[in-house]
Design a protein around this motif. Structure first.
Motif, short mmCIF file in Angstrom:
data_model
loop_
_atom_site.label_atom_id
_atom_site.label_comp_id
_atom_site.label_asym_id
_atom_site.label_seq_id
_atom_site.Cartn_x
_atom_site.Cartn_y
_atom_site.Cartn_z
N GLN A 199 -25.17 -0.71 47.35
CA GLN A 199 -23.96 -1.16 48.26
C GLN A 199 -24.65 -1.21 49.69
OE1 GLN A 199 -20.13 0.59 47.81
NE2 GLN A 199 -20.99 1.79 46.29
N GLY A 234 -32.37 9.48 47.22
CA GLY A 234 -31.79 9.28 46.12
C GLY A 234 -31.54 7.73 45.57
N ASN A 235 -31.39 6.74 46.63
CA ASN A 235 -31.58 5.40 46.02
C ASN A 235 -32.69 4.81 45.72
OD1 ASN A 235 -29.20 5.07 48.82
ND2 ASN A 235 -28.62 5.08 47.02
N TYR A 269 -13.24 -1.39 40.67
CA TYR A 269 -14.61 -1.40 41.07
C TYR A 269 -15.76 -1.56 39.73
CZ TYR A 269 -18.86 0.81 43.19
OH TYR A 269 -20.39 1.06 43.43
N MET A 305 -18.18 -4.42 38.71
CA MET A 305 -19.64 -4.19 38.18
C MET A 305 -20.21 -4.67 37.06
SD MET A 305 -21.33 -0.35 38.55
CE MET A 305 -22.87 0.09 37.85
N ASP A 307 -20.80 -8.37 37.55
CA ASP A 307 -22.19 -8.47 38.10
C ASP A 307 -23.15 -8.58 37.18
OD1 ASP A 307 -21.00 -7.80 40.56
OD2 ASP A 307 -21.58 -5.94 40.74
N VAL A 333 -30.77 2.28 37.08
CA VAL A 333 -29.73 2.92 38.05
C VAL A 333 -29.88 4.35 37.92
CG1 VAL A 333 -27.54 1.11 38.02
CG2 VAL A 333 -28.09 2.80 36.26
N GLY A 334 -29.36 5.00 38.80
CA GLY A 334 -29.44 6.49 38.84
C GLY A 334 -28.59 6.98 37.97
N ASP A 352 -25.82 8.71 38.15
CA ASP A 352 -24.19 8.52 38.51
C ASP A 352 -23.49 7.40 38.18
OD1 ASP A 352 -25.98 7.15 40.56
OD2 ASP A 352 -24.51 7.41 41.95
N GLN A 353 -24.32 6.33 37.65
CA GLN A 353 -24.00 5.16 37.35
C GLN A 353 -23.68 4.85 35.60
OE1 GLN A 353 -22.57 2.75 39.68
NE2 GLN A 353 -23.12 4.35 40.87
N THR A 372 -33.54 11.39 38.75
CA THR A 372 -32.13 10.40 38.32
C THR A 372 -31.05 11.05 39.05
OG1 THR A 372 -31.70 11.90 36.57
CG2 THR A 372 -33.22 9.80 36.22
N VAL A 420 -30.79 12.88 42.48
CA VAL A 420 -31.25 13.74 43.75
C VAL A 420 -30.07 14.38 44.34
CG1 VAL A 420 -32.30 13.53 45.93
CG2 VAL A 420 -33.17 12.21 43.93
N LYS A 429 -24.41 15.76 45.03
CA LYS A 429 -25.27 14.47 44.98
C LYS A 429 -25.46 14.32 46.11
CE LYS A 429 -23.61 10.67 44.13
NZ LYS A 429 -22.69 9.49 43.42
N MET A 430 -27.01 13.80 46.59
CA MET A 430 -27.30 13.26 47.92
C MET A 430 -26.42 11.96 47.92
SD MET A 430 -30.96 12.28 49.69
CE MET A 430 -31.52 14.00 49.55
N LYS A 444 -24.74 8.48 50.60
CA LYS A 444 -24.64 7.93 51.93
C LYS A 444 -23.46 8.42 52.70
CE LYS A 444 -26.13 3.47 49.86
NZ LYS A 444 -25.18 2.87 48.55
P1 TYM Z 1 -24.94 2.95 45.14
O1 TYM Z 1 -24.90 1.81 46.14
O2 TYM Z 1 -24.00 4.13 45.35
O3 TYM Z 1 -26.17 3.41 44.82
C1 TYM Z 1 -27.53 2.74 44.40
C2 TYM Z 1 -28.30 3.17 43.52
O4 TYM Z 1 -28.81 4.33 43.75
C3 TYM Z 1 -28.52 5.32 42.79
N1 TYM Z 1 -28.34 6.74 43.34
C4 TYM Z 1 -29.11 7.93 43.21
N2 TYM Z 1 -29.88 8.02 42.18
C5 TYM Z 1 -30.22 9.27 42.12
N3 TYM Z 1 -30.02 10.50 43.19
C6 TYM Z 1 -28.73 10.30 44.02
N4 TYM Z 1 -28.46 11.08 44.73
C7 TYM Z 1 -28.34 8.61 43.86
N5 TYM Z 1 -27.53 8.10 44.77
C8 TYM Z 1 -27.27 7.07 44.35
C9 TYM Z 1 -27.31 4.75 41.97
O5 TYM Z 1 -27.33 5.37 40.91
C10 TYM Z 1 -27.63 3.41 42.13
O6 TYM Z 1 -28.60 3.09 41.26
N6 TYM Z 1 -22.06 0.84 41.65
C11 TYM Z 1 -23.27 0.83 42.28
C12 TYM Z 1 -23.67 -0.55 42.68
C13 TYM Z 1 -23.50 -1.67 41.72
C14 TYM Z 1 -24.48 -2.03 40.62
C15 TYM Z 1 -23.85 -3.17 40.04
C16 TYM Z 1 -25.40 -1.31 39.96
C17 TYM Z 1 -22.81 -2.54 41.73
N7 TYM Z 1 -22.68 -3.44 40.92
C18 TYM Z 1 -24.46 -3.63 38.85
C19 TYM Z 1 -26.16 -1.91 38.93
C20 TYM Z 1 -25.57 -2.97 38.24
C21 TYM Z 1 -23.39 1.79 43.31
O7 TYM Z 1 -22.35 2.16 43.85
O8 TYM Z 1 -24.55 1.99 43.84
#
Ligand code: TYM
Length: 332
Positions: A9, A17-18, A126, A130, A133, A144-145, A147-148, A183, A185, A194-195, A197
């Motif tokens: 996003q 983390g991202n 939401y 996803m 997508d 992905v991390g 949390d997804q 996976t 952070v 969680k770390m 944004k």
């Molecule tokens: P978003 O924007 O919150 O985060 C992007 C990616 O970063 C990972 N992530 C983390 N990984 C480890 N530790 C953390 N603290 C941390 N914070 C974030 C997330 O797991 C992610 O991989 N819904 C998604 C975006 C999305 C998406 C999709 C992802 C929309 N459509 C289709 C995959 C496929 C999101 O909000 O990510």
């Protein structure tokens, strides 16, 4: 054909983390898959965004992908809103997704909080967007991390529900790829959170654009506990900050957590933090510098997005027509 779809996003404050949970793994996987990496601006507006900031953040995330090592020629990089098929498929999926499935989503509960009735329909829907997508491109793998994970389980359920409803094997069931030592952070201010944004404290995260001084400062001020580092990984139980910082070090140096614990067995946090700062600056410094260079060249960044939108749009349109035929929409 194995095809990766993943996205981030454009909501500012791109952080470690991202990078460790997602982007770094994409860089490793890009040679073995056809890859589509999206900047999910439709998801971003599920909470209020200032238009100019949204545009800037879209370029910033694009720059982060490229600066981290995503090959902009070989992979498709685009922003979601340029391909209308995401919204269209999302609607079709909305019509086959039971409310009960959405009611289980923990991220919605966390984000909506106690103000549930004031939360937008978009925030609730939401995870359906996803799923759209990923499946608009018949994506088979989704790095992905942690949390997804729940959202990806829902995407698999939706793919299965569509296939059953129309008696076809049209959509693949996408596989989550959640790997590495980081996976999930955690915040530098609280090892149980969680770390993120959106954390109000800048000191909770390392941003990808932080300079060496900011990185060192944030790590110096990171929360710890009063004990020396443990001799073995079992000693991390009940010590979330120690576990998080050692996990970050392990991920940044491509070592296991066990090897990292052994390296700093019995050390004081102050010694370890110095070493952690050095590796964080070594990894993040060049990425942040390259991001800034790219953000000063919006013409180049927009060109990458434009070419990506064309490539993504062509595939999306083809799949969407097939889906419309399956659903029974007349195309006179
Ligand atoms: P978003 O924007 O919150 O985060 C992007 C990616 O970063 C990972 N992530 C983390 N990984 C480890 N530790 C953390 N603290 C941390 N914070 C974030 C997330 O797991 C992610 O991989 N819904 C998604 C975006 C999305 C998406 C999709 C992802 C929309 N459509 C289709 C995959 C496929 C999101 O909000 O990510």
């Amino acid at each position: 054909m194995n095809r990766i779809f993943s996205g981030i996003q454009p909501t500012g404050n791109l952080h470690l983390g991202n990078y460790l949970g997602a982007i770094r793994n994409w860089v490793k996987l890009q040679r073995d898959y056809e890859c589509i990496f999206c900047i999910v601006d439709l998801h971003a507006i599920t909470v209020p965004q200032e238009p100019a900031a949204l545009r800037a953040a879209t370029r910033e995330v694009t720059a982060a992908y490229i600066a981290s090592g995503i090959d902009a020629e070989a992979c498709t990089i685009f922003n979601q809103s340029t391909v209308p098929g995401h919204s269209e498929l999302s609607w079709i999926f909305s019509c086959i997704t039971p409310l009960g499935w959405l009611n289980r989503m923990t991220q919605f509960k966390e984000k909506a909080g106690k103000q549930r009735d004031n939360a937008g329909l978009g925030l609730y829907a939401y995870p359906v967007l996803m799923a759209a997508d990923i499946l608009l491109y018949k994506g088979t793998h989704v790095p992905v991390g942690e949390d997804q994970k729940q959202h990806l389980e829902l995407a698999r359920d939706i793919a299965g529900a569509f296939n059953r409803r129309y008696g076809v094997e049209y959509f693949p069931l996408p596989e989550p790829q959640i790997f590495g030592t980081a996976t999930r952070v955690m915040s530098l201010r609280d090892g149980t959170k969680k770390m993120s944004k959106s954390d109000a404290s800048e000191f909770s995260r390392l941003n990808l654009t932080d300079g060496a001084d900011a990185i060192a400062d944030k790590i110096r001020k990171a929360k710890t506990d009063p004990h020396p580092l443990p001799e073995a990984a079992e000693g991390l139980a009940g010590r979330p900050e120690a576990e998080n910082l050692l996990g970050i070090y392990a991920a940044l140096t491509d070592k296991t957590l066990e090897a990292t614990v052994a390296e700093f067995a019995g050390a004081q946090f102050s010694t370890f933090k110095g070493a952690l700062s050095d590796v964080a600056v070594a990894v993040l410094g060049p990425i942040g510098a390259e991001m800034k260079r790219l953000m000063d060249d919006p013409g180049y960044v927009d060109g990458v997005l434009r070419r990506g939108a064309e490539k993504a749009g062509t595939m999306a349109a083809r799949h969407l027509r097939e889906v419309q035929d399956l659903v029974g929409f007349l195309r006179p």
